[in-house]
Design an enzyme around this catalytic site. Structure first.
Site, short mmCIF file in Angstrom:
data_model
loop_
_atom_site.label_atom_id
_atom_site.label_comp_id
_atom_site.label_asym_id
_atom_site.label_seq_id
_atom_site.Cartn_x
_atom_site.Cartn_y
_atom_site.Cartn_z
N CYS A 125 0.81 -1.22 0.00
CA CYS A 125 0.00 0.00 0.00
C CYS A 125 0.85 1.27 0.00
O CYS A 125 0.32 2.37 -0.19
CB CYS A 125 -0.96 0.00 1.19
N HIS A 258 -3.02 7.30 1.89
CA HIS A 258 -3.54 6.00 1.41
C HIS A 258 -4.90 5.77 2.06
O HIS A 258 -5.06 5.99 3.26
CB HIS A 258 -2.54 4.89 1.79
N ASN A 289 -10.42 0.27 -0.15
CA ASN A 289 -8.95 0.36 -0.02
C ASN A 289 -8.32 -0.35 -1.21
O ASN A 289 -8.37 -1.57 -1.30
CB ASN A 289 -8.55 -0.28 1.32
O1 UT7 Z 1 -4.04 -0.90 3.53
C1 UT7 Z 1 -3.02 -1.55 4.21
C2 UT7 Z 1 -2.98 -1.21 5.63
N1 UT7 Z 1 -4.16 -1.71 6.27
C3 UT7 Z 1 -4.78 -0.97 7.19
O2 UT7 Z 1 -4.38 0.12 7.43
C4 UT7 Z 1 -5.95 -1.59 7.92
C5 UT7 Z 1 -5.89 -1.18 9.34
N2 UT7 Z 1 -6.91 -1.83 10.19
C6 UT7 Z 1 -8.22 -1.52 10.11
O3 UT7 Z 1 -8.65 -0.76 9.27
C7 UT7 Z 1 -9.12 -2.08 11.18
O4 UT7 Z 1 -8.33 -2.82 12.08
C8 UT7 Z 1 -10.27 -2.98 10.65
C9 UT7 Z 1 -11.32 -2.12 9.96
C10 UT7 Z 1 -9.72 -4.03 9.71
C11 UT7 Z 1 -10.96 -3.69 11.83
O5 UT7 Z 1 -11.44 -2.72 12.76
P1 UT7 Z 1 -11.04 -2.78 14.30
O6 UT7 Z 1 -11.75 -1.68 14.94
O7 UT7 Z 1 -9.53 -2.79 14.42
O8 UT7 Z 1 -11.64 -4.18 14.73
P2 UT7 Z 1 -10.99 -5.31 15.67
O9 UT7 Z 1 -10.23 -6.27 14.82
O10 UT7 Z 1 -10.27 -4.68 16.81
O11 UT7 Z 1 -12.28 -6.01 16.24
C12 UT7 Z 1 -13.19 -5.29 17.09
C13 UT7 Z 1 -14.46 -6.10 17.26
C14 UT7 Z 1 -14.21 -7.57 17.68
O12 UT7 Z 1 -15.29 -7.94 18.51
P3 UT7 Z 1 -15.13 -7.94 20.12
O13 UT7 Z 1 -13.98 -8.86 20.43
O14 UT7 Z 1 -14.89 -6.52 20.51
O15 UT7 Z 1 -16.48 -8.46 20.58
C15 UT7 Z 1 -14.29 -8.33 16.39
O16 UT7 Z 1 -14.68 -9.66 16.58
O17 UT7 Z 1 -15.14 -6.19 16.00
C16 UT7 Z 1 -15.36 -7.56 15.64
N3 UT7 Z 1 -15.23 -7.68 14.20
C17 UT7 Z 1 -16.26 -7.58 13.37
N4 UT7 Z 1 -17.56 -7.38 13.59
C18 UT7 Z 1 -18.37 -7.31 12.51
C19 UT7 Z 1 -14.09 -7.88 13.48
N5 UT7 Z 1 -14.38 -7.91 12.17
C20 UT7 Z 1 -15.72 -7.73 12.08
C21 UT7 Z 1 -16.61 -7.66 11.00
N6 UT7 Z 1 -17.91 -7.45 11.25
N7 UT7 Z 1 -16.19 -7.78 9.72
#
Ligand code: UT7
Length: 333
Positions: A125, A258, A289
């Site tokens: 990226c 990005h 993205n």
């Molecule tokens: O482009 C290259 C570089 N990439 C990036 O910069 C991506 C950076 N990361 C992100 O954008 C974010 O981490 C994501 C959008 C991918 C995920 O968001 P997050 O706020 O970091 O979610 P998380 O992984 O910390 O999960 C938070 C909660 C969890 O539930 P609990 O444990 O709090 O109950 C996950 O199980 O959200 C849950 N979760 C989802 N819920 C619904 C994780 N994925 C999903 C989903 N739908 N798809």
């Protein structure tokens, strides 16, 4: 008006044209949620994404890259015969339907009728801004006089539709810029590097998916680790870019990072303290993205909508797998 300055003894380089390709098929959050345990509301709230684009079989990596490149040439009023250096950035070349035959840069050069030297960049990226800095260096040194930089991605080829952590995030498309020598500098000094302590946070490796015939390259991402790194490390990178360019936040017209996640964009912009007058790129809402294509896609959208004008100063910031980063201030073509 604030201007960028060229390093003494070098030839100033500038961006003379920009072009993009957005795949035809628009994919909604509802459609993505058919394959993962999620909701449209969660996706929009956590990433800012409402729709993304998935390329059809005919929208191959070289095809999309060449379409964006042709538009950048037309925007600059340049002839394909003028181009002597082509730099192509992608991370999805290993995908099953990338349309590759031979090397991707050469396939794009052939479609555009170039006779340029070609090189591929695999900086994920960060690929677009890494490629832009390499091409700018080439123009500044006199090694090339007309350099075409293209980011082209079919992330839908390397992202599993059943991976809840990535399926909703990534998207397909291409963007390009044309670099030429100029009287005054239109591309400032880059700040680039990587934090390899998090090298395993984003990987692409062979995985046997239940819905696919054989092992295919599949992207895996520790999303939250990347998120936390981005909002912690990137404000300092932006400040370094401004310092090295001799500029402050009030000199900038647009911040075009990005398009990884709208919350990362917001957090970095807020930590840096850009004034209200700075236009923030939010192409991710409708485009997702697109990795190495996201910055030119977002820049083109801002210019087409009239929110930035030719001659404005935009701070570009690529970041991603590695974890890598590369950014610089440019004059919008
Ligand atoms: O482009 C290259 C570089 N990439 C990036 O910069 C991506 C950076 N990361 C992100 O954008 C974010 O981490 C994501 C959008 C991918 C995920 O968001 P997050 O706020 O970091 O979610 P998380 O992984 O910390 O999960 C938070 C909660 C969890 O539930 P609990 O444990 O709090 O109950 C996950 O199980 O959200 C849950 N979760 C989802 N819920 C619904 C994780 N994925 C999903 C989903 N739908 N798809």
């Amino acid at each position: 008006m604030t201007q960028l300055s060229a390093r003494p003894g070098t030839i100033p380089a500038t961006i003379a044209g920009i072009g993009v390709y957005r795949p035809r098929r628009v994919v909604t959050n509802e459609e993505v949620c058919r394959h993962i345990d999620s909701s449209p509301r969660w996706i929009e709230r956590r990433s800012g994404i409402r729709t993304r684009r998935f390329a059809q079989p005919d929208e191959t990596l070289p095809e999309m890259g060449a379409m964006a490149g042709a538009k950048a040439l037309a925007d600059a009023g340049a002839d394909p015969a003028d181009v002597d250096f082509l730099v192509v950035a992608t991370m999805s070349q290993t995908g099953p339907a990338s349309g590759r035959r031979g090397a991707l840069p050469e396939a794009i050069a052939a479609r555009l009728g170039l006779r340029a030297a070609t090189v591929g960049v695999g900086a994920a990226c960060s690929g677009f801004t890494v490629a832009l800095n390499l091409a700018a260096g080439s123009v500044r040194s006199g090694a090339s006089r007309c350099a075409l930089v293209i980011g082209t991605e079919r992330m839908s080829d390397i992202v599993s539709p059943t991976d809840r952590g990535t399926a909703f995030l990534f998207s397909d498309g291409a963007g390009a810029v044309l670099l030429v020598p100029s009287e005054t500098a239109g591309i400032g000094p880059a700040v680039w590097g990587s934090d390899t302590r998090l090298a395993e946070a984003i990987t692409v490796g062979p995985t046997r998916e239940p819905d696919r015939a054989g092992p295919e390259p599949t992207l895996r991402m520790a999303g939250n680790s990347v998120f936390r790194w981005a909002v912690t490390a990137l404000p300092g990178v932006v400040r370094d870019i401004l310092d090295r360019s001799g500029l402050t936040v009030t000199d900038i017209n647009a911040f075009i990072p990005h398009q990884a996640n709208m919350r990362i964009t917001d957090a970095v912009a807020q930590a840096v303290g850009f004034p209200e007058s700075v236009v923030i790129a939010r192409d991710i809402a409708d485009q997702g993205n697109t990795s190495a294509a996201s910055i030119p896609l977002a820049t083109e959208r801002l210019r087409t909508s009239g929110r930035v004008q030719r001659g404005d100063l935009a701070l570009l910031l690529g970041f991603g797998a590695g974890l890598s980063y590369a950014g610089m201030v440019v004059t919008v073509p």
